[in-house]
Scaffold this motif. Structure first.
Motif, PDB file in Angstrom:
ATOM      1  N   ARG A 144       0.848  -1.193   0.000  1.00 56.38           N
ATOM      2  CA  ARG A 144       0.000   0.000   0.000  1.00 56.38           C
ATOM      3  C   ARG A 144       0.886   1.247   0.000  1.00 56.38           C
ATOM      4  NH1 ARG A 144      -5.335   1.290   2.207  1.00 56.38           N
ATOM      5  NH2 ARG A 144      -5.597  -0.925   2.634  1.00 56.38           N
ATOM      6  N   GLU A 145       0.532   2.157  -0.853  1.00 60.36           N
ATOM      7  CA  GLU A 145       1.333   3.375  -0.956  1.00 60.36           C
ATOM      8  C   GLU A 145       1.226   4.183   0.335  1.00 60.36           C
ATOM      9  OE1 GLU A 145       1.476   7.532  -3.542  1.00 60.36           O
ATOM     10  OE2 GLU A 145       0.137   5.899  -4.136  1.00 60.36           O
ATOM     11  N   CYS A 146       2.374   4.522   0.872  1.00 61.83           N
ATOM     12  CA  CYS A 146       2.413   5.328   2.091  1.00 61.83           C
ATOM     13  C   CYS A 146       3.179   6.607   1.766  1.00 61.83           C
ATOM     14  CB  CYS A 146       3.095   4.554   3.222  1.00 61.83           C
ATOM     15  SG  CYS A 146       3.099   5.443   4.797  1.00 61.83           S
ATOM     16  N   ARG A 147       2.532   7.735   1.946  1.00 67.59           N
ATOM     17  CA  ARG A 147       3.155   9.008   1.592  1.00 67.59           C
ATOM     18  C   ARG A 147       4.220   9.419   2.585  1.00 67.59           C
ATOM     19  NH1 ARG A 147       0.238  13.182   2.332  1.00 67.59           N
ATOM     20  NH2 ARG A 147       1.342  14.490   0.823  1.00 67.59           N
ATOM     21  N   GLU A 160      -7.180   3.345 -10.663  1.00 66.44           N
ATOM     22  CA  GLU A 160      -6.109   3.909  -9.852  1.00 66.44           C
ATOM     23  C   GLU A 160      -6.225   3.365  -8.439  1.00 66.44           C
ATOM     24  OE1 GLU A 160      -3.652   5.896 -10.763  1.00 66.44           O
ATOM     25  OE2 GLU A 160      -4.313   5.892 -12.851  1.00 66.44           O
ATOM     26  N   ARG A 210      -6.191   6.430  -3.063  1.00 66.26           N
ATOM     27  CA  ARG A 210      -5.204   7.361  -2.502  1.00 66.26           C
ATOM     28  C   ARG A 210      -5.917   8.403  -1.655  1.00 66.26           C
ATOM     29  NH1 ARG A 210      -2.948   6.747  -7.786  1.00 66.26           N
ATOM     30  NH2 ARG A 210      -0.863   5.827  -7.699  1.00 66.26           N
ATOM     31  N   GLU A 211      -5.121   9.047  -0.823  1.00 66.50           N
ATOM     32  CA  GLU A 211      -5.663  10.115   0.002  1.00 66.50           C
ATOM     33  C   GLU A 211      -6.139  11.247  -0.896  1.00 66.50           C
ATOM     34  OE1 GLU A 211      -4.229  13.024   3.673  1.00 66.50           O
ATOM     35  OE2 GLU A 211      -2.885  11.480   2.885  1.00 66.50           O
ATOM     36  N   HIS A 212      -7.278  11.798  -0.550  1.00 67.54           N
ATOM     37  CA  HIS A 212      -7.845  12.847  -1.388  1.00 67.54           C
ATOM     38  C   HIS A 212      -7.139  14.175  -1.159  1.00 67.54           C
ATOM     39  CE1 HIS A 212     -10.662  15.632  -3.196  1.00 67.54           C
ATOM     40  NE2 HIS A 212     -10.696  16.280  -2.040  1.00 67.54           N
ATOM     41  N   THR A 217      -7.999   6.099   3.196  1.00 69.38           N
ATOM     42  CA  THR A 217      -6.935   5.157   2.810  1.00 69.38           C
ATOM     43  C   THR A 217      -5.798   5.130   3.818  1.00 69.38           C
ATOM     44  OG1 THR A 217      -5.874   6.895   1.492  1.00 69.38           O
ATOM     45  CG2 THR A 217      -7.439   5.464   0.356  1.00 69.38           C
ATOM     46  N   CYS A 218      -5.822   6.016   4.775  1.00 67.54           N
ATOM     47  CA  CYS A 218      -4.749   6.029   5.764  1.00 67.54           C
ATOM     48  C   CYS A 218      -5.348   6.313   7.143  1.00 67.54           C
ATOM     49  CB  CYS A 218      -3.679   7.065   5.416  1.00 67.54           C
ATOM     50  SG  CYS A 218      -4.313   8.754   5.336  1.00 67.54           S
TER      51      CYS A 218
END
Length: 1844
Positions: free
Chosen positions: A90-93, A251, A254-256, A545-546
């Motif tokens: 999972r993509e983590c910013r 896609e 993701r965080e908005h 998402t987070c």
């Protein structure tokens, strides 16, 4: 020739009844090959019905992949690694996860932590990216593949001598002066100049005698070199609007973020610097009256000023030193303000007093006010030391962002050359809410403006009574008005410099709202930039998402007016308490600026001497992971003593209140109005609210609410919706099994929890949309878990399948509705699509272990249905037996009844079908179930069952979003196979029969809905149709493919049944084409068609389409090979084995039928589907091998027959004025080909009987232009025709040549003729247009766009009305044709526009010309290859001469059209081989072919390109040699070459005599070096011919010198024509050239006289052949027109011998030629105004037409005569002038010669002396007077006679 035809015509009239002939013609003309298409099939199944497919798995089991050698092996079966399971992190910013560490977490937090930390679970089809659905061929990809194309050289693109080599330049200098110095009759000089020229390079081995087979092999090898590997790469990409199969992977969630703005605070400077000032930034939307961001705190004080607070401060955390922030705006608006608020340290005095020094003192007066400043600094230092922890309001200002954007403008808006570019499909597929909100309003876009640096100079002091947000919104609204009251206020002078710019993508040193480090963060010591949390102005529908768990506290007001005591300087302390002791205050409050990161307490600013203060403060708290019942917010109210007094405390508590954060397990948020107690609360107060009056406590204002505060949570853990909270709470209670449990006021036990859970499932539809979307992943996961793992309560399994399924339907519907504006082109919600693709997983499946799902779980998935469930069980029984639906009843007459009937007939009742064998096999293959404590079901089985048995309302919701449930089923099936290690299981054993029964019922039900809704709700029908097609396509990758094919066939049968009764079938046919196109977009489409299995025809086939038209092939008397016939037609075996390809081509065949409804749309859709597939094959790396691509091409072989049969309705690309004249026929009428093979009447005879015109061809061909009979039905547009033709060329290019040869061998003569017609049309359709044509199109389009702009301005200004505009548009004509405006009909153009831009750059036009040149070359080479194949099959043909003649005509057309040098060298090589093998084609048959060939060769001999000249010279020399070897002279070629040169001189525009001389020298060189004919007279004859041609060229040069002198030019042409008096062919040619030149100059009368002389010449020849009454006697018949025509009588038997070869052999020396000449003469006389002469001409024409019974032309002739006579009566002056001229010239004896009636000549005598001219004028005037008097007397007497 014409007489023999007429004799045959007369004989056949006597033997045939006219009625029978008309019936025959009607069958041949209108029946066409389409008439038998619907009902003809080798298996007796018409094309309108889908044929029973082969059992795919059985076929593969009988033919394993090892059977095929080499690269074909991969085409037999899907790859073993086709399906794989991937875990994508999972993509983590941020560099830290932000998820709380594992500890004692409750179920809800634990579930959230798991969701936000789990990896994505993706089922990947490894080869899916090769599908046209996921890797479409677009204009951009085409341009990428077109890089590196070879630049083809075309004659029309060369200018001057730019293509000449060095030897060309030398020659041009050498011969430039020789023609001028040499007189016409000086032969020696001509010989000398020709011998001194340099020849072109000679072709090696040209003079060698090689076997024809060797020559063919060498030519073929040369043609294979330098070929374009992919033909369709050169053709425009398929239309994106038709790409229904187009899809892309969603896609990842993701965080908005909205549009992000970076704000940097650079400096803050006041006139005096005496104390620290603290700033706050936030965004406010005035229109919505809402604060749309959290506060950002910044500190720009100097270090010395900060030192004043060192007594109160700790070491500041680096996160609090940020001076720049990123604001996010989801809904940009012109009403957004950036508000800056300033605070200072609390001091004695109100706000006005504290602001006064800043408003009065100036920096310039510092020296004067030094003492005063020192006192202020000293006081500030004392206040900072004592009151440094408290703040007070100071000033504020606002920046209107819209003004910033409008002043700096959008970034690079003007320089964006692609500003008007049409967005690609990927760009249009999904638009975010921010794009939706501000579309069309550039002023409110915050994403693309230029950075700006602002200096804010005016601040407004805060007013103690107007600090609330409501007051702020009033101020901001007033600031926008021109006469703002704010401008009258006295400002606080300061300078705040800030930078505002769009935020970059990856900004370094950035902190998230939770103060986590956002990647990349190179150095933790760098000054950070903070991301400011957005509070969107309206709802934002985006999933969490987070992990985020923030709480914002907003104190609004406090009313202590009734509080006794000194309570004036009030502040509120806020604490987050984990217990009731002060030590239990948690450090969760975010610090502001220059302080610690988190604090345990925070204070509101103090309003001096105000007992009822208003607050604007915002407190941000980080909620603990686990919030308990004891957690609460504790508020303490203090009075702050600003004046130090002995013994007095700095702060005195004057009140207390609190807010418990949990109530019934739910987080409490929203506005509160709290009572405040005077006394500290007692123990255990935290579990109660302050509203409870505790005994012994004193309350301010009698326990009334005096403190207004608001709590707002931004949490991805707490839904803050009662329905969601209840649902999650119940699910977690069931998971943990903690009973009894208190839910609000109710205590739940095991006996009541099921009822509550069902009610909660039903109530999910009432949840608010925003939190439902935000927690949609959580909700769907829980619902899936309830279906797959039904809870066990009290030892009993609670089946919640029905309730969970209904809840899923409602959730999907609500999410769809909320995100309706961001759906993709197929109506899919991106949020749900992303959930299925990434987030969905089977509960309990361990992804790290392949066997995570126990095999025994399959048996538990029956929902209490026994394993021995009979396959014939009806739907009603399955409803009653389902334990998931104990209370389900069937409503009579409902939709369920209809589904029941479908299941009974199509789905379930399969006693002997596939399902029973599945059930038996699966039952035996699966192990026996083991006893388990929990029940594991399979989601796909439950979804299918619940869908089939669902009620009407739920089914309607499910149908609206069918794609979601179908994709969910597919992924569940894929995970079931992957996790259970079942991919190695045979496909027939992968899924149980009962599940396949449910799938069959489901497909039938959805298919029926598509059919029923097509006329009610077309949009829903389209979505359902696409969803069903994608579902079946996905099933092909995991299930039994034969079973899926049977589902497809069942759906086709449903559609076919409805088509028979629907009034408008076009809509349903369109959906079926889309359905087929989606199915065919599967990445293993080729394998699914079984390409490598041999096609076996049926044992006793019924007659096919071809065998019904002819009983034998063209080349043998035997019947055609049924195997080959089956491969090239939509036969039963073909459609059965190549099932998908058969469906696609069947749709194309039905769409191309003349009687098809909505044909134009169907044409485009069906052809586009085939084109798209072929494009994908061209770019697929799996099919690059030639053998593999040949197998792929076999799937499309019937396309050749379809295009051939559709030929009459294809667009005529070479028709119309200005186009090159088409061939008369591919197979001539005198071959007796099409009419006599089957014993029928010749069509030309039949058409004559039926009243048709005189026709030279045997059948109406596409070559002759459109006719009503041949073009019955809707014609195809130019674009559709061109696309269909390029698909045909693709098949011809890639198919196996040996297979094509076998097919051509079996073709009947009519079919072969149509095939040649098709090849001819391919040449015309893809002919190169030239660079200038592209420039002209671009300029026309650009001018048109400017014109439209001007008209728009006119409409806006009111200078043009709607009526005038409509009239103007109705009269407007397109520059590309006379049909419709190109803007509205793209098909009206022959060239597809690659983009919507109107002003293309030069490079783009160069690229288009490059691609078009390569396409024309490759298309022509493919046609040439096919012609070679036809020639190779022609050896044994009985009609060899006829076929070869037609082939040669196609070759000649290719040589005469605009071709590249590369093609011409191959085309000329083929022509040489053809003439060498079959010389009788040219020298024993039709002379017209030889004449055309000579003309084309001679034109190419004058080419500027040396390669073309080399090959043309070689071909011309071999042609002469071949003619000589047959008859020991080449008089025919000699005459035809001379005529061709004469014709070129008069007609060719860019004719180059210099290059032609070089070619003549080359031919002379060949003759000198030809050893084989050195001893013969051939070389000498060649030399004489070359010198004669050279002298003709000399005259040509002289004519070119006088191009600007028309009188001299015409005199030269007349002299040349007079010199050819003894050569009728050449004289006729020059007469026609003169006529053309006169017509160009506008001398129509002179042009008409030339045509009369030409007609007289032909009449003399025809009179020598035979004596026919209807023909003119000779030139004597024309002396009434002009007495000079008697000159043509010099042609007598001693000069003209009809039997001599080469003389009078042109097409004009026929009756048809004479008719044409007379018609042209009459037309010229009409244009010239000599209407009396028109009558004389038609007197000779009418008898010919009457003899041929050409009534159509007779009607036209008499109509023109009527017009001529009418004009004679109404225009007497014109008549008199013409008669005057003719009479005068006749009386004077100066009869005009042809071509000498105009200019400065009169009667053939040059105007010389003045005396002669004066006498002529005197005679003319005298005669005119006499003539006019006589005419008047005659006119008066005529009128008297008619009046009497």
């Amino acid at each position: 020739m014409a007489a023999s035809e007429r004799r045959a015509f007369a004989h056949k009239i006597n033997r045939t009844v006219a009625a029978e002939v008309r019936k025959q013609v009607s069958r041949e003309r209108s029946g066409s090959p389409h008439s038998s298409r619907r009902s003809s099939s080798s298996l007796g199944v018409p094309l309108t019905e889908a044929i029973e497919p082969l059992d795919f798995e059985d076929v593969l089991s009988s033919r394993p992949p090892e059977v095929e050698p080499g690269p074909l092996r991969d085409l037999i079966e899907f790859p073993a690694d086709d399906l794989e399971l991937q875990k994508q992190p999972r993509e983590c910013r941020t560099t830290e996860s932000g998820v709380p560490e594992d500890g004692k977490l409750d179920a809800q937090v634990r579930a959230a932590v798991e969701m936000y930390s789990e990896d994505w679970v993706i089922v990947r089809r490894r080869y899916q990216h090769l599908s046209p659905a996921y890797s479409p061929v677009t204009t951009e990809t085409q341009r990428e593949r077109q890089r590196g194309l070879t630049c083809q050289i075309f004659e029309q693109d060369t200018s001057g001598d730019e293509r000449m080599g060095p030897e060309d330049m030398d020659d041009s200098q050498h011969c430039s002066g020789s023609p001028e110095d040499t007189p016409r009759n000086s032969g020696a000089s001509g010989i000398f100049s020709l011998r001194n020229l340099a020849s072109d390079s000679l072709l090696p081995a040209l003079l060698e005698r090689a076997a024809p087979e060797d020559v063919d092999r060498r030519n073929e090898a040369l043609r294979r070199q330098h070929r374009a590997p992919a033909l369709l790469t050169l053709y425009p990409a398929p239309d994106e609007d038709e790409a229904v199969e187009r899809c892309s992977l969603p896609e990842p969630p993701r965080e908005h973020f909205g549009q992000r703005i970076l704000v940097k605070c650079l400096s803050l400077k006041f006139e005096i610097e005496i104390e620290p000032i603290f700033g706050t930034l936030a965004l406010y939307d005035v229109r919505e009256k809402k604060k749309i961001s959290e506060n950002f705190y910044f500190d720009l004080n100097s270090d010395s000023v900060k030192g004043l607070l060192r007594a109160h401060g700790t070491h500041p955390a680096i996160s609090t030193l940020a001076r720049s922030a990123i604001f996010s705006v989801t809904y940009p608006s012109p009403d957004i303000f950036l508000v800056v608020k300033l605070e200072k340290v609390l001091q004695q005095g109100d706000i006005s007093e504290c602001c006064e020094p800043y408003m009065v003192m100036k920096e310039a007066d510092a020296a004067k006010n030094r003492e005063k400043l020192e006192r202020l600094r000293l006081a500030a230092e004392q206040f900072c030391t004592r009151l440094g922890r408290y703040r007070m309001p100071f000033a504020w200002t606002a920046v209107h962002l819209a003004n910033i954007l409008s002043s700096v403008g959008p970034q690079d808006r003007d320089s964006d050359s692609e500003g008007e570019r049409r967005p690609t499909w990927a760009e249009r597929r999904r638009r975010g809410p921010q794009d939706r909100s501000c579309s069309g309003d550039d002023a409110c876009s915050f994403s693309s403006f230029r950075p700006a640096t602002l200096t804010v100079t005016n601040f407004f002091k805060q007013e103690a009574e107007r600090l609330s947000d409501e007051d702020l919104f009033k101020f901001l609204a007033d600031m926008r008005r021109p006469s703002s009251l704010m401008r009258r206020l006295r400002p606080v002078t300061a300078q705040l410099k800030i930078d505002i710019s769009p935020a970059p993508e990856n900004l370094h040193f950035c902190l998230s709202p939770e103060l986590l480090h956002v990647k990349p963060y190179p150095d933790p010591r760098g000054r950070p930039t903070k991301e400011v949390l957005e509070f969107p102005a309206r709802e934002v529908y985006a999933p969490h998402t987070c992990y985020r768990n923030l709480l914002f506290v907003y104190p609004h007001s406090l009313n202590f007016s009734s509080r006794q005591g000194s309570v004036r300087n009030l502040t509120v302390r806020i604490q987050y308490m984990a217990g009731e002791d002060q030590s239990q205050a948690l450090p969760v409050i975010f610090g502001k600026s220059s302080c610690s990161e988190f604090t345990r307490e925070a204070f509101t600013p103090v309003i001096y001497h105000n007992k009822s203060p208003e607050f604007y403060e915002e407190f941000k708290l980080r909620l603990p992971a686990c919030v308990t019942e004891n957690h609460h917010l504790f508020f303490t109210f203090y009075h702050v003593s600003c004046q130090p007094r002995p013994g007095a405390a700095l702060e005195t508590p004057v009140g207390f209140t609190w807010i418990p954060l949990l109530q019934h397990g739910r987080l409490r948020t929203g506005p509160f109005c709290l009572p405040v107690s005077v006394d500290p609360p007692p123990p255990s107060y935290s579990v109660l609210t302050p509203d409870v009056a505790l005994p012994g406590m004193r309350w301010v204002d009698g326990h009334k609410g005096v403190f207004s505060v608001e709590l707002t949570a931004v949490s991805s853990v707490h839904p803050q919706d009662p329905h969601l909270d209840k649902f999650f709470t119940l699910v977690h209670v069931l998971e943990e099994g903690t009973f009894p449990f208190r839910l609000k006021e109710t205590v739940l036990s095991e006996a009541t929890v099921e009822q509550e859970l069902r009610a909660s499932l039903s109530a999910l539809r009432l949840a608010s949309p925003e939190p439902l979307v935000a927690f949609s992943h959580h909700v769907l996961d829980k619902l899936v878990r309830l279906v797959v793992r039904p809870p066990i309560i009290g030892g009993q399994i609670v089946n919640l399948g029905r309730g969970a399924f209904e809840a899923m339907a409602h959730v999907a519907s609500l999410v769809h509705r909320s995100l309706e504006a961001v759906q993709d082109s197929r109506g899919h919600c991106p949020l749900l699509a992303a959930y299925v693709h990434y987030a969905f997983r089977l509960p309990g499946g361990d992804l790290s272990l392949p066997g995570g799902v126990a095999p025994a779980t399959v048996q538990a998935a029956t929902l209490a249905r026994g394993s021995g469930r009979p396959t014939s069980l009806y739907l009603t029984r399955s409803k009653s037996i389902s334990s998931s639906n104990p209370d389900l009843a069937v409503v009579p007459g409902s939709v369920d009844d209809e589904v029941s009937r479908i299941l009974a007939t199509k789905a379930i009742d399969r006693n002997s079908s596939r399902a029973s064998s599945y059930l038996e096999a699966s039952s035996s293959a699966l192990p026996a179930p083991q006893p388990r404590h929990t029940v594991q079901k399979l989601l796909h089985e439950e979804l299918a069952l619940q869908w089939v048995v669902s009620s009407s309302a739920v089914r309607e919701l499910t149908l609206q979003h069918a794609w979601f449930f179908l994709q969910l089923m597919i992924k569940s099936m894929e995970l079931h196979l992957l996790l259970g290690q079942r991919l190695d299981t045979p496909r027939k054993l992968r899924f149980p029969g009962r599940f396949l029964d449910d799938i069959t019922a489901l497909v039938a039900s959805v298919g029926l809905e598509v059919i029923n809704r097509v006329h009610k709700d077309m949009e829903l029908a389209e979505r359902l149709n696409a969803s069903l097609a994608f579902f079946l396509s996905d099933l092909l990758s995991i299930a039994d493919r034969g079973f899926v094919f049977s589902l497809v066939r069942a759906h086709y049968k449903q559609v076919t049944t409805r088509l028979q009764s629907t009034p408008n079938p076009a809509a349903l046919l369109t959906l079926r084409i889309d359905f087929t196109r989606i199915l065919c977009s599967h990445e293993h489409y080729v394998t699914l068609n079984l390409p490598c299995c041999p096609l076996s025809p049926p044992a006793s086939p019924s007659p096919s389409v071809s065998s019904t038209t002819s009983q034998s092939s063209t080349f043998s008397s035997q019947a055609p090979d049924p195997k080959v016939t089956s491969m090239f037609e939509l036969s039963g075996p073909f459609r059965q084995q190549h099932f998908l390809s058969g469906l696609l081509l069947t749709e194309l065949a039905l769409a191309l039928e003349p009687e098809a409804e909505g044909a134009s749309l169907l044409h485009k859709k069906a052809i586009s589907a085939v084109h798209s597939l072929l494009c994908s094959h061209d770019v697929d790396p799996r099919y690059t091998e030639a053998t593999v691509k040949a197998k792929v091409a076999e799937l499309y072989l019937p396309l050749l027959s379809l295009a051939r049969d559709t030929l009459p309705r294809l667009h005529g690309f070479a028709e119309g004025s200005g186009q090159r004249s088409r061939l008369a026929s591919m197979l001539d009428s005198d071959t007796e080909g099409e009419g006599d093979i089957g014993g029928t009447i010749n069509p030309s005879v039949a058409m004559a009987i039926a009243g048709g015109p005189l026709a030279p061809g045997s059948r109406t061909s596409i070559s002759q232009g459109p006719s009503t009979a041949a073009r019955s039905g809707c014609p195809l547009s130019a674009e559709s025709s061109r696309t269909l033709l390029v698909c045909v060329l693709w098949v011809l290019k890639n198919a196996e040549p040996a297979l094509l040869q076998r097919w051509a061998t079996d073709l009947a003569l009519p079919q072969l003729g149509r095939l040649l017609d098709l090849l001819y049309l391919c040449l015309a359709a893809f002919e190169y247009k030239g660079k200038k044509a592209f420039e002209r199109i671009n300029s026309l389009t650009f001018k048109k766009s400017l014109d439209m702009k001007a008209r728009l301005e006119e409409a806006i200004l009111g200078t043009i009305g709607a009526r005038q505009e409509m009239v103007r548009r109705s009269r407007e004509r397109s520059p590309f044709g006379n049909q419709e405006n190109v803007r509205w009909r793209k098909s009206a153009t022959h060239w597809r526009q690659t983009s919507d831009r109107v002003d293309k750059t030069k490079d783009e036009m160069e690229h288009e010309a490059l691609v078009d040149g390569n396409l024309a070359t490759e298309a022509s080479l493919v046609v040439l290859d096919m012609l070679e194949i036809i020639v190779q099959t022609v050896m044994l043909s009985e009609a060899r001469e006829n076929i070869l003649g037609a082939v040669l005509k196609v070759v000649l057309y290719s040589l005469g059209s605009a071709q590249s040098a590369l093609f011409l060298q191959h085309g000329l090589a083929t022509q040489r081989a053809l003439v060498s093998k079959f010389p009788e084609l040219l020298f024993e048959e039709d002379t017209e072919l030889c004449a055309d060939l000579c003309l084309r060769l001679l034109r190419h001999c004058g080419s500027r390109i040396s390669t073309i000249r080399t090959h043309a010279s070689a071909s011309l020399y071999l042609l002469m040699r071949q003619n000589f070897e047959i008859g020991h002279n080449f008089a025919r070629v000699k005459m035809l070459v001379t005529m061709s040169l004469s014709s070129l001189v008069g007609t060719a525009q860019n004719f180059s005599e210099e290059h032609l001389r070089r070619s003549l020298k080359t031919i002379l060189t060949y003759a000198e070096e030809d050893i084989g004919l050195r001893d013969s007279a051939f070389a000498e004859q060649v030399q004489d011919l070359m010198f004669n041609l050279h002298m003709i060229l000399t005259d040509t040069v002289k004519m070119k010198e006088h191009q600007e002198d028309p009188e001299m030019l015409m005199d030269l042409m007349y002299r040349i024509a007079r010199g050819y008096q003894g050569s009728p062919d050449l004289r006729l040619t020059w007469l026609q050239n003169m006529a053309g030149k006169h017509a160009e100059l506008g001398n129509h009368a002179e042009a008409a006289q030339c045509m009369v002389h030409a007609a007289a010449l032909v009449a003399e020849y025809l009179a020598l052949l035979e004596d026919s009454r209807h023909l003119p006697v000779g030139c004597v018949s024309f002396q009434n027109v002009s007495s000079n025509v008697l000159e043509e009588s010099a042609i007598s038997d001693d000069i003209l011998s009809p039997d001599e070869e080469g003389f009078c052999s042109g097409k004009n020396f026929t009756e048809l030629g004479l008719v044409g000449l007379l018609e042209q003469a009459a037309a010229y006389f009409t244009m010239g105004g000599l209407y009396e002469a028109v009558n004389e001409v038609y007197k000779n024409l009418i008898p010919i037409l009457e003899a041929h019974r050409d009534y159509k032309k007779l009607a036209a002739v008499h109509g023109k005569l009527q017009e001529a006579f009418t004009k004679i009566m109404h225009q007497s002056s014109g008549w008199e002038a013409s008669q005057l001229r003719e009479t005068f010239l006749a009386k004077d004896g100066r009869n005009p010669e042809p071509g000498r009636l105009g200019g400065g000549q009169w009667g053939g005598v040059y105007l010389g002396h003045t005396s002669e001219w004066a006498s002529m004028v005197h005679d003319l005037v005298t005669w005119m007077n006499k003539s006019l008097c006589t005419r008047n007397r005659q006119s008066q007497s005529w009128q008297r006679s008619h009046t009497d």
